[in-house]
Scaffold this motif. Structure first.
Motif, PDB file in Angstrom:
ATOM      1  N   THR A   8     -22.271   3.208 -15.227  1.00  0.00           N
ATOM      2  CA  THR A   8     -21.407   2.726 -14.146  1.00  0.00           C
ATOM      3  C   THR A   8     -20.956   1.302 -14.468  1.00  0.00           C
ATOM      4  N   ILE A   9     -19.907   0.868 -13.785  1.00  0.00           N
ATOM      5  CA  ILE A   9     -19.475  -0.519 -13.903  1.00  0.00           C
ATOM      6  C   ILE A   9     -19.437  -1.106 -12.511  1.00  0.00           C
ATOM      7  N   ALA A  10     -19.478  -2.444 -12.467  1.00  0.00           N
ATOM      8  CA  ALA A  10     -19.370  -3.124 -11.188  1.00  0.00           C
ATOM      9  C   ALA A  10     -17.964  -2.918 -10.620  1.00  0.00           C
ATOM     10  N   ASP A  11     -17.829  -3.108  -9.337  1.00  0.00           N
ATOM     11  CA  ASP A  11     -16.563  -2.838  -8.676  1.00  0.00           C
ATOM     12  C   ASP A  11     -15.612  -4.029  -8.741  1.00  0.00           C
ATOM     13  N   GLU A  56     -19.997   7.237 -11.882  1.00  0.00           N
ATOM     14  CA  GLU A  56     -20.321   7.060 -13.304  1.00  0.00           C
ATOM     15  C   GLU A  56     -19.208   7.542 -14.238  1.00  0.00           C
ATOM     16  N   SER A  57     -19.280   7.062 -15.467  1.00  0.00           N
ATOM     17  CA  SER A  57     -18.432   7.566 -16.546  1.00  0.00           C
ATOM     18  C   SER A  57     -18.819   9.007 -16.861  1.00  0.00           C
ATOM     19  N   VAL A  58     -17.822   9.871 -17.063  1.00  0.00           N
ATOM     20  CA  VAL A  58     -18.139  11.239 -17.472  1.00  0.00           C
ATOM     21  C   VAL A  58     -18.438  11.303 -18.967  1.00  0.00           C
ATOM     22  N   ILE A  67     -13.904   2.541 -17.566  1.00  0.00           N
ATOM     23  CA  ILE A  67     -14.650   3.760 -17.893  1.00  0.00           C
ATOM     24  C   ILE A  67     -13.788   4.978 -17.630  1.00  0.00           C
ATOM     25  N   VAL A  68     -14.110   6.055 -18.341  1.00  0.00           N
ATOM     26  CA  VAL A  68     -13.468   7.338 -18.073  1.00  0.00           C
ATOM     27  C   VAL A  68     -14.197   7.954 -16.888  1.00  0.00           C
ATOM     28  N   TRP A  69     -13.582   7.825 -15.719  1.00  0.00           N
ATOM     29  CA  TRP A  69     -14.240   8.259 -14.482  1.00  0.00           C
ATOM     30  C   TRP A  69     -14.165   9.774 -14.320  1.00  0.00           C
ATOM     31  N   ASP A  70     -13.072  10.360 -14.760  1.00  0.00           N
ATOM     32  CA  ASP A  70     -12.980  11.825 -14.775  1.00  0.00           C
ATOM     33  C   ASP A  70     -11.965  12.227 -15.825  1.00  0.00           C
ATOM     34  N   ARG A  71     -12.155  13.409 -16.352  1.00  0.00           N
ATOM     35  CA  ARG A  71     -11.266  13.884 -17.395  1.00  0.00           C
ATOM     36  C   ARG A  71     -11.328  15.394 -17.440  1.00  0.00           C
ATOM     37  N   GLY A  72     -10.208  16.005 -17.809  1.00  0.00           N
ATOM     38  CA  GLY A  72     -10.174  17.454 -17.934  1.00  0.00           C
ATOM     39  C   GLY A  72      -8.759  17.903 -18.181  1.00  0.00           C
ATOM     40  N   ALA A  73      -8.496  19.141 -17.805  1.00  0.00           N
ATOM     41  CA  ALA A  73      -7.167  19.706 -17.965  1.00  0.00           C
ATOM     42  C   ALA A  73      -6.503  19.832 -16.602  1.00  0.00           C
ATOM     43  N   VAL A 130      -6.601  12.343 -17.026  1.00  0.00           N
ATOM     44  CA  VAL A 130      -7.739  11.431 -17.065  1.00  0.00           C
ATOM     45  C   VAL A 130      -7.607  10.452 -15.910  1.00  0.00           C
ATOM     46  N   VAL A 131      -8.753  10.049 -15.367  1.00  0.00           N
ATOM     47  CA  VAL A 131      -8.791   8.978 -14.378  1.00  0.00           C
ATOM     48  C   VAL A 131      -9.743   7.919 -14.929  1.00  0.00           C
ATOM     49  N   GLN A 132      -9.214   6.719 -15.134  1.00  0.00           N
ATOM     50  CA  GLN A 132     -10.025   5.621 -15.651  1.00  0.00           C
ATOM     51  C   GLN A 132     -10.256   4.601 -14.550  1.00  0.00           C
ATOM     52  N   LYS A 133     -11.528   4.323 -14.299  1.00  0.00           N
ATOM     53  CA  LYS A 133     -11.872   3.267 -13.339  1.00  0.00           C
ATOM     54  C   LYS A 133     -11.747   1.936 -14.064  1.00  0.00           C
ATOM     55  N   HIS A 134     -10.992   1.015 -13.489  1.00  0.00           N
ATOM     56  CA  HIS A 134     -10.621  -0.211 -14.189  1.00  0.00           C
ATOM     57  C   HIS A 134     -10.932  -1.401 -13.295  1.00  0.00           C
TER      58      HIS A 134
END
Ligand code: MN
Length: 188
Positions: A182-185, A175-177, A102-108, A34-38
């Motif tokens: 989206t969230i502000a930077d 965006e969140s997957v 947000i969960v920016w990307d997720r997978g295996a 997972v990649v979370q944008k924080h």
């Protein structure tokens, strides 16, 4: 090298939890990334790989890149529980890591087949070669420990069909997957 999963297994009923059972943690099976944008006091992307029942975690200040020449600093942080891969929300400003997530990307992910098929060994050796199967990040990547600081690694895209030297994936797909929001930077 099956890892120390007995504690992980004992605490869970895999009929009831969506968490992976220990079969999905056998060598070279699919594991969660997972990649979370924080948007904390300084914006970063938390890059996490499931290794032996926890999410090994790195804070990537500039975020991941699809450009194979980009070596993105990845500062190792504390292990997170697997369920953290689902977390999106607002951490209170006065709390640790305050800001939106947000969960920016997720997978295996899978380890590269030609590597030691044991992610903990790769982690301990300071070089993890893996293939991501995400919605935004795909193909080969490497996390390699540097000699600079004890927690300092580099996240680098491998040259393959998923490498992209033109698209800034961070601005192209902010965006969140999960929600598409989206969230502000992090500037306020
Ligand atoms: Mn963070």
């Amino acid at each position: 090298m099956g890892g120390q999963l007995s504690g992980y297994r004992r605490k869970r009923d895999f009929e009831r939890t969506p968490e992976p059972d220990d079969e999905t943690s056998e060598n070279n099976e699919h594991r969660t990334f997972v990649v979370q944008k924080h948007a904390a006091s300084s914006l970063h992307y938390d890059f996490r790989l499931e290794i032996e029942g926890v999410l090994k975690s790195w804070a990537v200040p500039k975020g991941p890149s699809l450009h194979p020449s980009h070596k993105r600093l990845a500062l190792e942080t504390e292990d997170h529980p697997l369920v953290y891969a689902d977390f999106e929300g607002r951490i209170p400003e006065d709390a640790y890591g305050g800001g939106d997530v947000i969960v920016w990307d997720r997978g295996a992910y899978t380890l590269k087949a030609d590597e030691h098929a044991d992610p903990m060994t790769a982690y301990e050796n300071g070089e993890i070669k893996f293939v991501l199967h995400g919605q935004k990040l795909q193909g080969g990547f490497v996390l390699v420990k540097t000699q600079q600081q004890h927690n300092s690694w580099l996240l680098i895209k491998k040259r393959d069909d998923y490498a992209d030297t033109e698209t800034d994936i961070l601005s192209h797909r902010p965006e969140s997957v999960v929600t598409g929001e989206t969230i502000a930077d992090g500037t306020g």
